[in-house]
Write an enzyme that holds these catalytic residues in place. Structure first.
Site, mmCIF file in Angstrom:
data_model
loop_
_atom_site.group_PDB
_atom_site.id
_atom_site.type_symbol
_atom_site.label_atom_id
_atom_site.label_comp_id
_atom_site.label_asym_id
_atom_site.label_seq_id
_atom_site.Cartn_x
_atom_site.Cartn_y
_atom_site.Cartn_z
ATOM 1 N N ASN A 39 -0.922 -47.399 59.870
ATOM 2 C CA ASN A 39 -0.581 -46.533 58.743
ATOM 3 C C ASN A 39 0.891 -46.144 58.868
ATOM 4 O OD1 ASN A 39 -0.199 -43.985 57.260
ATOM 5 N ND2 ASN A 39 -2.387 -44.163 56.841
ATOM 6 N N HIS A 50 -1.381 -47.890 54.046
ATOM 7 C CA HIS A 50 -2.456 -47.619 54.995
ATOM 8 C C HIS A 50 -2.445 -48.754 56.023
ATOM 9 C CE1 HIS A 50 -5.152 -44.804 52.365
ATOM 10 N NE2 HIS A 50 -3.941 -44.322 52.559
ATOM 11 N N GLU A 52 -4.613 -51.027 56.927
ATOM 12 C CA GLU A 52 -5.108 -52.329 56.478
ATOM 13 C C GLU A 52 -4.108 -53.001 55.540
ATOM 14 O OE1 GLU A 52 -8.560 -49.478 57.135
ATOM 15 O OE2 GLU A 52 -6.625 -49.405 56.130
ATOM 16 N N SER A 77 -12.892 -46.303 59.042
ATOM 17 C CA SER A 77 -13.540 -46.859 57.852
ATOM 18 C C SER A 77 -12.534 -46.982 56.706
ATOM 19 C CB SER A 77 -14.701 -45.945 57.437
ATOM 20 O OG SER A 77 -15.383 -46.455 56.315
ATOM 21 N N CYS A 79 -10.610 -47.000 53.252
ATOM 22 C CA CYS A 79 -10.721 -46.226 52.012
ATOM 23 C C CYS A 79 -10.992 -47.152 50.827
ATOM 24 C CB CYS A 79 -9.429 -45.436 51.783
ATOM 25 S SG CYS A 79 -8.044 -46.504 51.288
ATOM 26 N N CYS A 82 -8.154 -49.892 50.444
ATOM 27 C CA CYS A 82 -8.179 -50.943 51.460
ATOM 28 C C CYS A 82 -9.463 -51.769 51.378
ATOM 29 C CB CYS A 82 -8.006 -50.317 52.838
ATOM 30 S SG CYS A 82 -6.397 -49.476 53.002
ATOM 31 N N ASP A 142 -3.013 -38.093 52.974
ATOM 32 C CA ASP A 142 -3.316 -39.510 53.151
ATOM 33 C C ASP A 142 -4.590 -39.925 52.422
ATOM 34 O OD1 ASP A 142 -2.247 -41.896 54.625
ATOM 35 O OD2 ASP A 142 -4.303 -41.930 55.374
#
Length: 145
Positions: A39, A50, A52, A77, A79, A82, A142
């Site tokens: 991130n 982010h 990912e 996990s 979002c 992503c 975020d």
């Protein structure tokens, strides 16, 4: 712990050292890391970096066939954004370090045929719990709260 989640955790720790949010990700194809990221919203003043997204950006342009053989690892996990990117590129498997501190749209992602593996990794949980306690305003930004 497998080497790929370890690499994602290393990315998360790098993000924290840089003054960002400790979430990391790696993309694996045919048993090797082809992209890694963390991130970097804070560091880059970005709306979308982010872990990912940073990881996939750093992997560069890949073919549809490449994505269809890939596994995306993330310490947290993913979002909606992503997860949507993983769905867009038909990434068939996502390995998640933890979903206790935040849970993305996992049921929807599964309903679209993606295999999700939740590790409940204590180190991933601790990284996020410590960060959220120390910087709740940054965490809320975020996740759009």
């Amino acid at each position: 712990m497998d080497e790929f989640m370890r690499a994602a955790i290393d990315e998360a720790k790098q993000g924290l050292v840089e003054g960002g949010i400790p979430i990391g990700s790696v993309l694996v194809i045919d048993g090797r890391i082809v992209g890694r990221g963390h991130n970097r919203r804070v560091q880059k003043g970005s709306a979308i970096l982010h872990a990912e997204m940073d990881c996939l950006e750093n992997a560069g342009r890949l073919t549809a066939r490449d994505y269809q053989r890939a596994t995306l690892y993330s310490t947290l996990s993913p979002c909606d954004m992503c997860s949507g990117t993983a769905l867009l590129y038909n990434i068939p498997k996502v390995v998640i370090g933890e979903n206790k501190t935040f849970q993305g749209p996992e049921a929807y992602v599964r309903s679209r045929g993606v295999e999700l593996v939740i590790l409940d990794d204590p180190e991933c949980i601790q990284l996020m719990e410590d960060f959220i306690a120390a910087r709740p305003e940054l965490w809320n930004e975020d996740i759009g709260v």
